[in-house]
Design a protein around this motif. Structure first.
Motif, PDB file in Angstrom:
ATOM      1  N   GLU A   1      -1.593 -11.752  68.072  1.00 21.29           N
ATOM      2  CA  GLU A   1      -0.503 -12.076  68.688  1.00 21.29           C
ATOM      3  C   GLU A   1       0.571 -12.867  67.852  1.00 21.29           C
ATOM      4  O   GLU A   1       0.254 -13.551  67.276  1.00 21.29           O
ATOM      5  N   ILE A   2       1.842 -12.711  68.265  1.00 19.12           N
ATOM      6  CA  ILE A   2       2.877 -13.409  67.720  1.00 19.12           C
ATOM      7  C   ILE A   2       2.412 -15.212  67.949  1.00 19.12           C
ATOM      8  O   ILE A   2       2.018 -15.342  69.049  1.00 19.12           O
ATOM      9  N   VAL A  29       9.491 -18.381  69.576  1.00 17.74           N
ATOM     10  CA  VAL A  29       8.754 -17.837  68.746  1.00 17.74           C
ATOM     11  C   VAL A  29       8.650 -18.165  67.177  1.00 17.74           C
ATOM     12  O   VAL A  29       9.766 -18.827  66.816  1.00 17.74           O
ATOM     13  N   ILE A  30       7.836 -18.108  66.503  1.00 19.86           N
ATOM     14  CA  ILE A  30       7.596 -18.481  65.145  1.00 19.86           C
ATOM     15  C   ILE A  30       8.091 -17.318  64.125  1.00 19.86           C
ATOM     16  O   ILE A  30       7.367 -16.503  64.159  1.00 19.86           O
ATOM     17  N   LYS A  31       8.827 -17.626  63.302  1.00 16.43           N
ATOM     18  CA  LYS A  31       9.224 -16.626  62.109  1.00 16.43           C
ATOM     19  C   LYS A  31       8.665 -17.285  60.876  1.00 16.43           C
ATOM     20  O   LYS A  31       9.066 -18.466  60.681  1.00 16.43           O
ATOM     21  N   LEU A  44       8.337  -7.087  64.099  1.00 15.25           N
ATOM     22  CA  LEU A  44       7.569  -7.530  65.553  1.00 15.25           C
ATOM     23  C   LEU A  44       8.190  -8.704  65.936  1.00 15.25           C
ATOM     24  O   LEU A  44       8.582  -8.982  67.212  1.00 15.25           O
ATOM     25  N   VAL A  45       8.259 -10.033  64.950  1.00 17.28           N
ATOM     26  CA  VAL A  45       8.776 -11.103  65.527  1.00 17.28           C
ATOM     27  C   VAL A  45      10.165 -10.984  66.136  1.00 17.28           C
ATOM     28  O   VAL A  45      10.458 -11.726  66.709  1.00 17.28           O
ATOM     29  N   GLU A  46      10.842 -10.563  64.901  1.00 15.64           N
ATOM     30  CA  GLU A  46      12.327 -10.203  65.353  1.00 15.64           C
ATOM     31  C   GLU A  46      12.449  -9.777  66.687  1.00 15.64           C
ATOM     32  O   GLU A  46      13.422 -10.052  67.514  1.00 15.64           O
ATOM     33  N   GLY A  94      -0.597 -11.443  58.694  1.00 12.22           N
ATOM     34  CA  GLY A  94       0.791 -11.776  58.939  1.00 12.22           C
ATOM     35  C   GLY A  94       1.159 -12.820  59.806  1.00 12.22           C
ATOM     36  O   GLY A  94       0.204 -13.805  59.876  1.00 12.22           O
ATOM     37  N   GLN A  95       2.018 -12.823  60.360  1.00 12.54           N
ATOM     38  CA  GLN A  95       2.531 -13.897  61.003  1.00 12.54           C
ATOM     39  C   GLN A  95       2.099 -13.913  62.561  1.00 12.54           C
ATOM     40  O   GLN A  95       2.616 -14.084  63.588  1.00 12.54           O
ATOM     41  N   LEU A  96       0.672 -13.642  62.822  1.00  5.90           N
ATOM     42  CA  LEU A  96       0.172 -13.324  64.023  1.00  5.90           C
ATOM     43  C   LEU A  96      -1.130 -14.387  63.924  1.00  5.90           C
ATOM     44  O   LEU A  96      -1.514 -14.675  63.007  1.00  5.90           O
TER      45      LEU A  96
END
Length: 554
Positions: free
Chosen positions: A140-141, A171-173, A367-369, A133-135
């Motif tokens: 980690e984010i 943070v990056i979405k 998690l990102v949100e 995912g976005q990790l």
């Protein structure tokens, strides 16, 4: 395995030869590799038995994209979550195991090839969980990896093109694949320009979207540009803004992208680590190369290692366009303003929106949100004020105003009104001035007179040079604190032959300059030639004598 080795060793002893033993060792290594491969195939067969439904996942890092691997996505309930990460089961807080996972049986009855509307993030909703995912590789984010100094910053009302820059450490979405919105009239053509000049530096997409917790619909950039190399994590949302919808029935058209209408959307991207660059459609139509150069300027401003693509070094700059009001957009619609500058009689066929099902956020989305810090909502005043009302409001609130005066741009701190005259401190002339109110046009209120301010120790020759390389092609006004060096002139009196020493002391002053260019043919590249509004003539300035620098909000 041991039996084979004993037999081979016996054979080697019968050969009673040094090379025989070498052969034995080689054969033994080969047999070991074959056995390991057999075990690997067995493991893969077990993994294949656990295959889940495959749907489009979020876009991940560039290494993942290059691998071409597929993502397996499952649906679970947020109170009972198990994540499959790197072939390991990570059990949620409830202690559930993989048997608690509710697997989608038919992708067509639950999601529709990712072309679905989004939802907000209620507590009882199902969540899509992906293996990757976005990790980052440590789970980690990800965050932006550059210093977002916005040389292009503006305040409302805005002039196209304009840039919205994220805050430092945002943070990056990550986007996900899918698009339901119709493409704008100029998008396909402009995509070819982007690919021609920027595809070597960025991944370029026109079919991506992001979900946010604050919005019931998903946001779809016209173009998504991504560069994750060396952890810089630049995510660009490039937009082409039209004043009204591309429909042929004038009575059904709606105004679009008018003043303040995109503020919430821009802030959603800004809070999630994205840079938003918006052009007016007429700019893309008339000067696509200039638009590409503007994008390159934005990239260069945050990534000093970026090299301008060949062919963009010397192109015409984009002519600024004031963002329209809703009323003006509707007037343009009635006049067929878009059709006129596009050179068309009518737009192509449009289709009604189809009913679509919602797309679920992934666990990584959630998690990102949770790490996102959203911008505060802005109270927007749409009531039209007279020039005098704007001036009184600025005086009473301690704000600033910008306007055109005798065809010159200026920004001032209003002090008082006297009959038909405005008395204000002017940041272009850097003196207190009087302005005839009747001669003031295009007036707007500002929270500050500048959009960017830099000063020592964060300002040096290199930083000044970087900023000037952005300021020059975009014709910005720069206000600076400049220290003129001390020098001595020796003059010989022709009558007496006496040497007269004419000493000029060092002087520090505030200057506002415009029409800037590098003095490459004179003193060198660390000098600029520019019009000085204090001296009202062309002057040359050295970078190392600039101790403070501001870009005026004009």
């Amino acid at each position: 395995m041991l039996n084979e080795f004993i037999l081979l060793q016996a054979a080697a002893q019968s050969l009673n030869d040094y090379w025989g033993m070498i052969v034995v060792i080689v054969v033994f290594v080969v047999i070991g590799l074959i056995l390991k491969l057999k075990n690997l195939f067995k493991t893969n067969e077990k993994d294949n038995a656990l295959d889940q439904v495959i749907v489009d996942p979020p876009i991940f890092n560039s290494e993942h994209l290059a691998s071409g691997s597929e993502e397996k996505v499952i649906v679970v309930q947020p109170k009972n979550i198990s994540l499959i990460i790197s072939n390991q089961i990570v059990t949620g807080a409830s202690g559930s195991d993989s048997n608690d996972i509710d697997i989608i049986e038919d992708v067509e009855t639950n999601v529709e090839d990712d072309l679905v509307s989004s939802s907000s993030f209620p507590e009882d909703m199902s969540i899509l969980v992906s293996e990757r995912g976005q990790l980052d590789k440590k789970g980690e984010i990800k965050y932006i990896g550059y210093n977002p100094i916005n040389v292009f910053s503006q305040t409302e009302p805005l002039n196209y093109p304009y840039v919205i820059m994220p805050k430092s450490g945002s943070v990056i979405k990550f986007p996900r694949k899918g698009r339901i919105g119709r493409k704008g009239y100029k998008e396909e053509q402009f995509k070819c320009y982007l690919q021609s000049y920027l595809e070597g530096c960025f991944q370029i997409y026109d079919d991506r979207f992001i979900l946010t917790r604050n919005n019931s619909i998903r946001y779809e950039p016209d173009f998504t540009l991504i560069d994750e190399r060396d952890g810089i994590n630049i995510f660009l949302d490039i937009e082409i803004d039209e004043p009204y919808e591309g429909m042929n029935d004038i009575t059904q058209r709606n105004a679009t992208h008018y003043q303040y209408s995109d503020t919430k959307r821009n802030n959603e991207f800004k809070s999630r680590g994205w840079i938003v660059i918006r052009f007016a459609e007429i700019q893309v139509h008339q000067n696509p190369l200039g638009c590409c150069r503007f994008i390159a300027d934005v990239i260069k401003s945050i990534n000093s290692n970026f090299v301008y693509p060949e062919g963009l070094a010397k192109v015409d700059i984009v002519t600024p366009v004031r963002q329209w009001t809703k009323v003006l957009a509707l007037e343009w619609s009635a006049q067929k303003y878009r059709e006129q500058y596009l050179g068309i009689d009518k737009f192509g066929t449009t289709f009604d929106n189809v009913a679509i099902e919602e797309v679920k956020p992934t666990v990584e989305d959630v998690l990102v949100e949770e790490a996102v810090i959203d911008e505060k909502d802005i109270l927007i005043h749409t009531m039209q004020l007279s020039k005098s009302d704007i001036m009184f409001k600025a005086i009473n609130s301690g704000k600033y105003i910008s306007f055109m005066y005798h065809n010159d741009k200026t920004v001032v701190k209003p002090i008082r009104l006297s009959n038909s005259t405005l008395i204000a401190f002017c940041y272009v002339k850097n003196i207190e001035r009087q302005f005839v109110i009747a001669d003031i046009t295009d007036i707007s209120i500002k929270d500050s007179y500048y959009t960017l301010r830099l000063y020592s120790p964060n300002l040096g020759v290199k930083k000044v040079a970087e900023i000037m390389n952005i300021v020059i092609p975009n014709q910005m006004y720069v206000r600076m604190k400049y220290t003129r060096g001390e020098w001595v002139n020796m003059i010989i009196d022709p009558g007496t032959g006496e040497v007269i020493m004419d000493k000029t002391e060092a002087e520090t002053s505030i200057r506002t300059v415009s029409n800037i260019s590098l003095d490459t043919e004179g003193y060198g590249s660390n000098y600029i030639k520019t019009y000085c509004h204090r001296r009202e003539e062309e002057r040359t300035f050295r970078f190392d004598r600039i101790s403070e620098l501001e870009i005026l909000d004009l």
